[in-house]
Design an enzyme around this catalytic site. Structure first.
Site, PDB file in Angstrom:
ATOM      1  N   ASP A   1       1.015  -7.697   2.456  1.00 32.71           N
ATOM      2  CA  ASP A   1       1.136  -6.279   2.100  1.00 32.71           C
ATOM      3  C   ASP A   1       2.609  -5.862   1.949  1.00 32.71           C
ATOM      4  O   ASP A   1       3.148  -5.136   2.767  1.00 32.71           O
ATOM      5  CB  ASP A   1       0.435  -5.451   3.181  1.00 32.71           C
ATOM      6  CG  ASP A   1       0.211  -4.005   2.762  1.00 32.71           C
ATOM      7  OD1 ASP A   1       0.818  -3.561   1.766  1.00 32.71           O
ATOM      8  OD2 ASP A   1      -0.566  -3.306   3.444  1.00 32.71           O
TER       9      ASP A   1
ATOM     10  N   SER B   1       3.947   2.235   8.495  1.00 39.15           N
ATOM     11  CA  SER B   1       3.743   1.260   7.430  1.00 39.15           C
ATOM     12  C   SER B   1       5.055   1.032   6.713  1.00 39.15           C
ATOM     13  O   SER B   1       5.749   1.982   6.357  1.00 39.15           O
ATOM     14  CB  SER B   1       2.710   1.773   6.433  1.00 39.15           C
ATOM     15  OG  SER B   1       1.436   1.468   6.899  1.00 39.15           O
TER      16      SER B   1
ATOM     17  N   HIS C   1       0.822  -1.220   0.000  1.00 35.35           N
ATOM     18  CA  HIS C   1       0.000   0.000   0.000  1.00 35.35           C
ATOM     19  C   HIS C   1       0.857   1.271   0.000  1.00 35.35           C
ATOM     20  O   HIS C   1       0.354   2.341  -0.316  1.00 35.35           O
ATOM     21  CB  HIS C   1      -1.065  -0.019   1.106  1.00 35.35           C
ATOM     22  CG  HIS C   1      -0.607   0.344   2.482  1.00 35.35           C
ATOM     23  ND1 HIS C   1      -0.320  -0.582   3.457  1.00 35.35           N
ATOM     24  CD2 HIS C   1      -0.403   1.548   3.059  1.00 35.35           C
ATOM     25  CE1 HIS C   1       0.030   0.042   4.573  1.00 35.35           C
ATOM     26  NE2 HIS C   1      -0.009   1.324   4.361  1.00 35.35           N
TER      27      HIS C   1
HETATM   28  N1  ARG Z   1      -4.899   0.702   7.676  1.00 36.22           N
HETATM   29  C1  ARG Z   1      -3.598   0.720   7.055  1.00 36.22           C
HETATM   30  C2  ARG Z   1      -2.940   2.044   7.262  1.00 36.22           C
HETATM   31  O1  ARG Z   1      -3.403   3.045   7.680  1.00 36.22           O
HETATM   32  C3  ARG Z   1      -3.608   0.262   5.642  1.00 36.22           C
HETATM   33  C4  ARG Z   1      -4.257   1.163   4.663  1.00 36.22           C
HETATM   34  C5  ARG Z   1      -4.241   0.670   3.242  1.00 36.22           C
HETATM   35  N2  ARG Z   1      -5.262  -0.338   2.980  1.00 36.22           N
HETATM   36  C6  ARG Z   1      -6.592  -0.085   2.707  1.00 36.22           C
HETATM   37  N3  ARG Z   1      -7.410  -1.066   2.531  1.00 36.22           N
HETATM   38  N4  ARG Z   1      -7.072   1.132   2.610  1.00 36.22           N
HETATM   39  O2  ARG Z   1      -2.806   3.021   6.725  1.00 36.22           O
HETATM   40  N1  GLU Z   2      -1.297   1.517   7.591  1.00 37.30           N
HETATM   41  C1  GLU Z   2      -0.642   2.543   8.363  1.00 37.30           C
HETATM   42  C2  GLU Z   2       0.330   3.354   7.505  1.00 37.30           C
HETATM   43  O1  GLU Z   2       0.111   3.515   6.338  1.00 37.30           O
HETATM   44  C3  GLU Z   2       0.027   1.917   9.525  1.00 37.30           C
HETATM   45  C4  GLU Z   2      -1.010   1.470  10.423  1.00 37.30           C
HETATM   46  C5  GLU Z   2      -1.152   2.351  11.607  1.00 37.30           C
HETATM   47  O2  GLU Z   2      -1.711   3.466  11.535  1.00 37.30           O
HETATM   48  O3  GLU Z   2      -0.660   1.872  12.627  1.00 37.30           O
HETATM   49  O4  GLU Z   2       1.277   3.939   7.991  1.00 37.30           O
END
Ligand code: ARG
Ligand code: GLU
Length: 729
Positions: free
Chosen positions: A228, A661, A92
C-alpha cells in the site's frame, strides 16, 4: 474548560515531567507531542532500544526527523525520502489522485505508473504537503484573563480573543501559517507554525493488484500482503519556499529526509511511527464506552449491513455496477468493519469493566483527599446521568444520520444537492450570483455523481432504509409522511412508489429542471414527494435530535474536561497523553507477535510466499500480476530479499489511528523501515482503549517498497535518489 480545574494544571504538568518513573515500560500506548519527548518519553524510548535522542526527532534549530514528515492533504501522512523532495505515502491516500489521472488507455490504477524522469511527473492540483516548522506551548497566553467561577461561555469568548491576538503577534514569514489547537479537552494549548507546499506531482505507484492487494476482504486484517504505497514529489519556487504550481518550479530540498534501511526488522526491534493521527477518545468513562458498544456501533453497523448486502448483490451480478460502486462500497465497508472489530475488541479486553475498576479506584482515592473530594466527588455520577439521558437520542441520531448521510441511499445526497440550489434561489433570486454559482456547481456535481450511479440499486437501498427506519427509530422521530405500519410488504410498496414518482434519481429530468431554472425549478423540486420526505427527516434530525444532543454535550463537555484534570491531579505520578486531534504525534513500540485468540499466535512478518498463497487468478481482490509471479518464481529479489524470501508487511505495538496512514515506521536510529497503513482488526478498539496484548499497527516493509519500485516497476531512477543504509551491520 474551567479555571477552577485549570489552576493546578500547569504545576501538575511540571511535577509530572520531573517525577516520571523510568522503569515502567508502557511501550505501545500513547500518541505523544514531539516537543515534550525529552521530558516524558526519551528515557523509556532508550530503554526500549532507541539509539537516537529526543533532539534528533524534534528540534527547531537543526534538521530533525520532524522535517521529513508532512500532513498529506489533511487526511494522511507522508514523508520525504530523498534530497529532491520525493514523498512517500499510501496507495489508498493517493487513490483519488491516481484515479483522476487514469483513463481507459492509461489506467494507472490497474497498471501502475512510474515516472522515468522528472518531466514525466504529473501535476496534481488539490494535493498539499504541510510541514510543522515549530511547536510552542501557549497555554498561559490562551488562559490570560480567565478567572475562577467564570461560565464556559465567558471563558470561551476570552480565549477566542486571546487566540486571535496571539495569532497576529506570532512572528512568521509570508509563506507560513499558524494554528492554535486545544489538548487534553481544553486543558492545554499548543501553537503550530506550518509551511504548506501545493505543487505536488504524482511520481509513481504499483498496480492495484499490489497497492490494494486483498482489498476489502483483507482490510484491517493480519496476516496482510498489501504493497500500500505511492510516490509523489514536492516542488518549490526558486527559493525552495512554497509556490503555486509552475512548470519551472524545482524539486524541494528538505531540511531532513529519511534514509531507507535495507536491514529489515526482527522481533523485539524498537519502532517509531511519526504522523498525524485524527481522533481518539481515551478519557471516555466506562458508561460512555458502554454506550458505544451497546448502542452507537451496533446502530451504525446495522444500517451498513443492509446497504453493503444490497450493493454486493448487484456488484457480483453486473460488471458495470461493480466498477461504479467499488469505491463507494470500500468507503462504507472500511468503518463498518472497523466498528465490528471495535466491539469485539472492547469485549475481549473487558474494557468497560476495566474502566469501571479505574473509576472505582479514582473515587476511593479522591474520597481520601478533602480538596479533591470537594471538587470532583460528583463528577462521574453527574456524567453518568447525562450519558444515560443521551442513550435514546444517540441511538436515533446515529440511525438517522447514517440513512440521511447520502452513502447508504444516495437519493438523499441528490435531495441535498437539489435543496442547496433551491435555497440559493429562494434567498438570492434568479439573477443572484450565489444562485448562478450554485447552479453551475450543481450541474458539475451531477455529472460526476451520475457517472457512478444506478437508480435500480438505489431504489432498493431506499426501500430497505425506509423499512429500517420504521422498525428501528422510536416512533416520535418518525415524521408524518412515513406509514407507521411495520408490515414490510406495505412499506416496500410505499417506498418503491415514492422512489418511482420522484425525478431526483433521473439525470435528464434533474438537469432539465436546473436548466429551466427560477420558478420552474422551484416548482419541480417542491412537488417531489421524496424531496419532501427528505426535508421532514432532516427536520427531525436537526430540530429534535441535534438540538437535544447539543444541549446535553454542553453539559458533558466541561465535565469531561474536568475529568481529565481530575485524573491528573489524583495521579500526579502518572504520565498522560492527549487524545489525537490531527496534530503531529510520535508513537513507539516494539515489533512483537500477539495472540488474537486462544490457541492462535500471529507472527510479525509476512512474505511474498503469502501473496502466492492468497492468489486467485482473475479475482478482483486477489489476482497477482504476471510480472510479480515471475519475480517470485525466479527468486529475483535483488538486495531486498532476506534468506531467499521477500518480506512484505510487518506489525508492531505502535498506537495509531486514522490519519496515521502513510506515516513512516522508523527504526532505532532514524531510518525508514516501513510504511504504516492499517491496524489489526482485533485491536481496532485502540481508539477508545489501548491494550498492548491485542493492538498492533500494520506496515508495508520498506524492502518490499524498494523491490516493487526497482524490480517490478523498473524505476531505478527513483532508487538512485534515495539513501539506502545498513544500520544493523
Ligand atoms: N483500513 C485502512 C484505513 O482505515 C485502509 C483503508 C483503505 N482500504 C480499503 N480496502 N478500504 O483507513
Ligand atoms: N488506514 C487508516 C488511515 O487511512 C490507518 C489505519 C488506522 O485507522 O489505524 O489513516
Amino acid at each position: 474548560m474551567n479555571t477552577f480545574f485549570r489552576s493546578t494544571f500547569k504545576s501538575l504538568f511540571i511535577a509530572l515531567l520531573l517525577s516520571l518513573p523510568v522503569s515502567t515500560l508502557l511501550a505501545g500506548e500513547g500518541m505523544w507531542i514531539p516537543l515534550l519527548l525529552s521530558a516524558l518519553n526519551e528515557s523509556e524510548m532508550k530503554a526500549m532500544g532507541m539509539k537516537m535522542s529526543a533532539d534528533d526527532i524534534y528540534n527547531v534549530n537543526k534538521g530533525s526527523l520532524k522535517d521529513a514528515i508532512v500532513h498529506f492533504s489533511g487526511f494522511c501522512t507522508g514523508e520525504v525520502i530523498s534530497n529532491q523532495g520525493l514523498l512517500l505515502t499510501n496507495h489508498h491516500c493517493g487513490y483519488g489522485t491516481i484515479q483522476s489521472h487514469s483513463t481507459l488507455e492509461n489506467n494507472y490504477l490497474k497498471d501502475g505508473f512510474w515516472a522515468k524522469s522528472k518531466a514525466e511527473e504529473i501535476p496534481s492540483p488539490g494535493l498539499y504537503a504541510k510541514f510543522i516548522v515549530r511547536i510552542e506551548d501557549v497555554t498561559d497566553k490562551v488562559f490570560d484573563g480567565v478567572r475562577d467561577k467564570m461560565t464556559t461561555t465567558e471563558i470561551d469568548s476570552i480565549q477566542k480573543v486571546n487566540i486571535r491576538s496571539l495569532q497576529s503577534e506570532i512572528e512568521t514569514t509570508a509563506y507560513q501559517d499558524t494554528e492554535i489547537r486545544s489538548f487534553f479537552e481544553g486543558n492545554q494549548y499548543f501553537l503550530f507554525v506550518t509551511e504548506t507546499y501545493t505543487d505536488i506531482r504524482y511520481v509513481g505507484s504499483p498496480p492495484e493488484s499490489i497497492g490494494k492487494f486483498g482489498s476489502d476482504t483483507d482490510n484491517w486484517v493480519w496476516p496482510r500482503h498489501t504493497g500500500d504505497f505511492a510516490l509523489f514529489r514536492i516542488y518549490a519556487g526558486p527559493d525552495n519556499k512554497p509556490a503555486p504550481y509552475a512548470e519551472e518550479n524545482i524539486p524541494y530540498t528538505p531540511k531532513h529526509f529519511l534514509p531507507v534501511s535495507l536491514d529489515g526488522i526482527e522481533e523485539g526491534d524498537f519502532t517509531l511511527v511519526f504522523g498525524f493521527p485524527g481522533t481518539t477518545q481515551q478519557y471516555l468513562p466506562s458508561f460512555a464506552v458502554q454506550q458505544i458498544v451497546d448502542i452507537i456501533d451496533p446502530a451504525r453497523i446495522a444500517v451498513r449491513d443492509i446497504s453493503l448486502d444490497i450493493m454486493k448483490r448487484y456488484m457480483v451480478a453486473d460488471e458495470a455496477i461493480k466498477l461504479a460502486y467499488s469505491s463507494k462500497y470500500a468507503t462504507i465497508s472500511n468503518y463498518w468493519k472497523k466498528w465490528i472489530g471495535e466491539i469485539q475488541g472492547l469485549k475481549k479486553a473487558n474494557a468497560v469493566r476495566m474502566k469501571e475498576k479505574q473509576e472505582e479506584e479514582f473515587t476511593a482515592l479522591i474520597s481520601k483527599n478533602k480538596k479533591l473530594k470537594a471538587k470532583y466527588e460528583n463528577l462521574l455520577p453527574e456524567l453518568k446521568v447525562l450519558y444515560r439521558d443521551l442513550d435514546i437520542v444517540a441511538k436515533n441520531r446515529t440511525i438517522l444520520g447514517e440513512v440521511l448521510g447520502g452513502r447508504n441511499t444516495e437519493v438523499f445526497r441528490l435531495a441535498s444537492y437539489a435543496d442547496r440550489l433551491y435555497r440559493a434561489y429562494s434567498q438570492h433570486g434568479a439573477e443572484g450570483q450565489p444562485y448562478l454559482e450554485t447552479k453551475d456547481a450543481t450541474k458539475e456535481r451531477l455529472e460526476g455523481f451520475f457517472k457512478d450511479y444506478s437508480a435500480e440499486v438505489d431504489a432498493e437501498l431506499f426501500s430497505a432504509m425506509m423499512v429500517h427506519l420504521v422498525n428501528h427509530l422510536d416512533s416520535e422521530y418518525l415524521p408524518d409522511g412515513i406509514p407507521k405500519a411495520r408490515d414490510e410488504h406495505t412499506l416496500h410498496q410505499w417506498a418503491s412508489a415514492l422512489f418511482e414518482q420522484s425525478s431526483l434519481s433521473d439525470k435528464d429530468s434533474f438537469l432539465q429542471a436546473i436548466e429551466k431554472g427560477g420558478d420552474a425549478y422551484a416548482e419541480w423540486i417542491q412537488s417531489d414527494s421524496l424531496y419532501q420526505l427528505y426535508l421532514s427527516l432532516r427536520g427531525v434530525y436537526n430540530d429534535k435530535l441535534a438540538v437535544y444532543n447539543r444541549a446535553l454535550y454542553e453539559k458533558i463537555d466541561p465535565l469531561q474536561t474536568a475529568y481529565v484534570t481530575a485524573l491528573m491531579e489524583a495521579y500526579p505520578d502518572r504520565r498522560f497523553w492527549p487524545d489525537a486531534n490531527g496534530t503531529l504525534r510520535v508513537s513507539y513500540g516494539l515489533v512483537e507477535p500477539f495472540s488474537p485468540k486462544d490457541g492462535l499466535m500471529y507472527k510479525t512478518q509476512t512474505y511474498l510466499d503469502g501473496v502466492m498463497e492468497k492468489y486467485i487468478p482473475g479475482d478482483y481482490e486477489f489476482d497477482v500480476h504476471p510480472k510479480l509471479i515471475e519475480l517470485y518464481e525466479n527468486g529475483d529479489f535483488g538486495p531486498y530479499g532476506e534468506d531467499g524470501k521477500m518480506p512484505v508487511c510487518f506489525i508492531a505495538s505502535n498506537h495509531s489511528t486514522g490519519g496515521n496512514s502513510g506515516s513512516p515506521a522508523i527504526d532505532a536510529s532514524g531510518n525508514l523501515i516501513g510504511l504504516n497503513f492499517d491496524r489489526v482488526w482485533e485491536g481496532t478498539m485502540s481508539d477508545l482503549y489501548y491494550d498492548r496484548s491485542i493492538c498492533r499497527n500494520i506496515m508495508v516493509d520498506a524492502r518490499y517498497i524498494l523491490f516493487v519500485i526497482d524490480k517490478f516497476g523498473g524505476a531505478g531512477n527513483l532508487i538512485e535518489e534515495m539513501k539506502l543504509v545498513h544500520p544493523k551491520s
